[in-house]
Design an enzyme around this catalytic site. Structure first.
Site, PDB file in Angstrom:
ATOM      1  N   LYS A   1       0.860  -1.177   0.000  1.00 46.75           N
ATOM      2  CA  LYS A   1       0.000   0.000   0.000  1.00 46.75           C
ATOM      3  C   LYS A   1       0.902   1.234   0.000  1.00 46.75           C
ATOM      4  O   LYS A   1       1.948   1.241   0.668  1.00 46.75           O
ATOM      5  CB  LYS A   1      -0.843  -0.059   1.282  1.00 46.75           C
ATOM      6  CG  LYS A   1      -1.899   0.994   1.459  1.00 46.75           C
ATOM      7  CD  LYS A   1      -2.623   0.746   2.795  1.00 46.75           C
ATOM      8  CE  LYS A   1      -3.876   1.575   2.952  1.00 46.75           C
ATOM      9  NZ  LYS A   1      -4.632   1.222   4.174  1.00 46.75           N
TER      10      LYS A   1
ATOM     11  N   SER B   1      -9.536   0.673   3.016  1.00 44.94           N
ATOM     12  CA  SER B   1      -8.778   1.604   2.227  1.00 44.94           C
ATOM     13  C   SER B   1      -7.629   0.970   1.437  1.00 44.94           C
ATOM     14  O   SER B   1      -7.114   1.586   0.506  1.00 44.94           O
ATOM     15  CB  SER B   1      -8.197   2.692   3.138  1.00 44.94           C
ATOM     16  OG  SER B   1      -7.283   2.141   4.056  1.00 44.94           O
TER      17      SER B   1
ATOM     18  N   SER C   1      -9.273  -1.842   7.206  1.00 44.73           N
ATOM     19  CA  SER C   1      -8.809  -1.621   5.831  1.00 44.73           C
ATOM     20  C   SER C   1      -8.047  -2.762   5.184  1.00 44.73           C
ATOM     21  O   SER C   1      -7.777  -2.710   3.987  1.00 44.73           O
ATOM     22  CB  SER C   1      -7.966  -0.360   5.757  1.00 44.73           C
ATOM     23  OG  SER C   1      -8.824   0.750   5.750  1.00 44.73           O
TER      24      SER C   1
HETATM   25  N1  GLN Z   1     -12.781   2.431   6.773  1.00 39.90           N
HETATM   26  C1  GLN Z   1     -12.241   2.812   8.025  1.00 39.90           C
HETATM   27  C2  GLN Z   1     -12.068   4.302   8.083  1.00 39.90           C
HETATM   28  O1  GLN Z   1     -12.350   4.935   7.133  1.00 39.90           O
HETATM   29  C3  GLN Z   1     -10.960   2.088   8.300  1.00 39.90           C
HETATM   30  C4  GLN Z   1      -9.782   2.655   7.629  1.00 39.90           C
HETATM   31  C5  GLN Z   1      -8.519   1.884   7.865  1.00 39.90           C
HETATM   32  O2  GLN Z   1      -8.530   0.814   8.467  1.00 39.90           O
HETATM   33  N2  GLN Z   1      -7.416   2.448   7.430  1.00 39.90           N
HETATM   34  O3  GLN Z   1     -11.667   4.845   9.054  1.00 39.90           O
END
Ligand code: GLN
Length: 484
Positions: free
Chosen positions: A85, A160, A184
């Site tokens: 990532k 994400s 994510s």
């Molecule tokens: N979808 C969650 C958020 O927007 C988790 C994001 C993540 O784990 N980086 O905060």
């Protein structure tokens, strides 16, 4: 429906064996994966940067292998291509964090977990697309455009860590590093039918990763099978002097432990099921698939126990107070001096113009929510209360793990949704995280495993959660789920 061909790819261990036996040249393997990365990228937008210079590293390795270099003997990722990532810093490589604000940033050191993979002979071939600093559930907040799902290019692969999941599913690399602050890694794993691990908080080092919410952020990763996952966590886990929150707790060889366990011992694992994770709004097809799995396990004599985690119903609200608070304070470094574009010679002007122009909408939204929740007069009502709820959630899990070894739940209330479906409604988007954020609040390890597909052919995931530092149990329980 536009979809990509999904190639069949062997395990890491088998591939390393072939490389070692000179049945497969590293350069051929890397060439194949780089070519695939370029070709799928035009359809999926999974990668922000593709590292073509990986071929040079492949050539060097092949030469060493030819010469019988003894240094390579124990390298468990010898010649294995992987992606990360774009939140992971890699020395000399552009690292954007998924945000336009950092579009020309070149990292000056390498994150610990990436370095550990490189030290084992792994070859980094691409930096994957993602929501900016991980803020999102679908990849649509990325400053570099949405990532598409290889099984249906109109859908999101989940976020994400969207590019990590999309790229791996489409056959690029053998694994991909993501980050999991509230789901994510697990969410995109469930949307794409891959395996996704969020280790215990403090098990894997956060050093060299763009911070989202520091008391939640967990480096995790995606694989195609459980064996690869156990191998990789054995490589990545451990104390790091550069990250004071990493734990001294002993690490083991998870793969050995997984391979050695007897079928009969697996029967000793007790699975817990909590009603708080099976609520209205959960897609009936997902519920059915999980219910069926639980029934199958029961029929085969596995121990299933009902438990209760009453405060879990506050998890999402609590998460969306605490995480934006940490996000807003972590953004302070993006001031146009330490990082960011230069828009003016005047400090204040530069600060506000750079941030206004280049921060994505969701980045601004989270800074606003966090600043509000931390502000004088409100922090007692929001930040402090949410912190208390977090403690309560932690304690409930601690107690639950006196009775059960792992907890079964859905990963997400839906399967992969269409790009554009939720992007204009932040609350709908935040609701996608309802089953994943709890593990981050509690700090416990959790995994997403594939559990078949829905009537549209889209993957369904099942989540397992274990007690702090019980990754070993998590992998063993995963073996039960995948084999039964
Ligand atoms: N979808 C969650 C958020 O927007 C988790 C994001 C993540 O784990 N980086 O905060």
């Amino acid at each position: 429906m536009n979809k990509l061909e999904i190639p069949n790819i062997d395990t890491i261990t088998n591939t390393v064996k072939r490389i070692r036996n000179k049945e497969l040249r590293v350069v051929d393997l890397i060439k194949e994966h780089l070519e695939r990365a370029h070709s799928v990228n035009s359809d999926t937008n999974a990668f922000i940067t593709i590292i073509d210079s990986a071929l040079d590293r492949a050539l060097e390795l092949d030469l060493k292998i030819q010469n019988g270099d003894t240094d390579l003997e124990n390298k468990s990722l010898l010649g294995i291509p992987f992606t990360v990532k774009d939140l992971y810093m890699v020395d000399g490589i552009r690292t954007t964090f998924g945000s336009k604000y950092m579009s020309d940033f070149i990292a000056v050191y390498t994150s610990t977990v990436v370095q550990k993979c490189l030290d084992q002979g792994g070859i980094l071939i691409a930096k994957a697309n993602c929501d900016p600093w991980g803020f999102g559930s679908s990849g649509e907040n990325s400053g570099y455009g949405a990532t598409k799902h290889p099984l249906d290019l109109e859908r999101t692969p989940g976020g994400s860590s969207s590019g990590s999941a999309s790229g791996l599913l489409s056959g690029v690399g053998f694994f991909s590093l993501g980050t999991d602050t509230g789901g994510s890694v697990r969410l995109p794993a469930s949307f794409t039918g891959l395996l996704g691990l969020k280790p215990t908080y403090g098990r894997n080092s956060r050093y060299g990763i763009g911070a989202m919410a520091s008391s939640f952020d967990t480096p995790g990763f995606f694989t195609r099978n459980l064996e690869d996952m156990a191998l990789l966590e054995s490589i990545m886990a451990g104390k790091d002097i550069n990250d004071a929150t990493t734990s001294e707790t002993e690490t083991i060889n998870y793969l050995d432990s997984l391979n050695k366990i007897e079928e009969s011992e697996l029967k000793n694992i007790t699975f817990g099921v909590a009603p708080e994770f099976f609520i209205d709004g959960l897609n009936p097809e997902i519920k059915e698939a999980i219910d069926l799995k639980i029934k199958e396990l029961k029929d085969k004599g596995f121990k299933i126990k009902d438990i209760s985690l009453p405060s879990s119903k506050y998890a999402l609200a609590c998460y969306y107070v605490l995480v934006p608070s940490e996000i807003s304070s972590n953004r302070a470094r993006y001031d146009g001096v330490r990082y960011g574009p230069i828009e003016s010679d005047n400090y204040e002007e530069n600060l506000s113009e750079g941030r206004s122009k280049y921060f994505e909408e969701e980045v601004k939204r989270r800074i606003m929510i966090g600043t509000f929740a931390l502000s004088k007069g409100y922090s007692d009502q929001y930040y402090k209360r949410a912190s208390l709820v977090r403690e309560k959630i932690k304690n409930e899990f601690k107690n639950a793990f006196k009775d059960v070894d792992v907890i079964i739940s859905p990963v997400s209330p839906t399967t992969a949704f269409k790009i554009g479906e939720k992007i204009n409604d932040p609350i709908q988007m935040y609701l996608v995280d309802i089953f994943t954020v709890t593990a981050n609040l509690a700090g416990i390890p959790a995994i997403s495993l594939p559990l078949g597909v829905d009537s549209k052919g889209l993957p369904i995931g099942i989540q397992l959660m274990a007690n702090m530092f019980n990754e070993d149990t998590l992998f063993k329980a995963s073996k039960v789920i995948l084999n039964n």
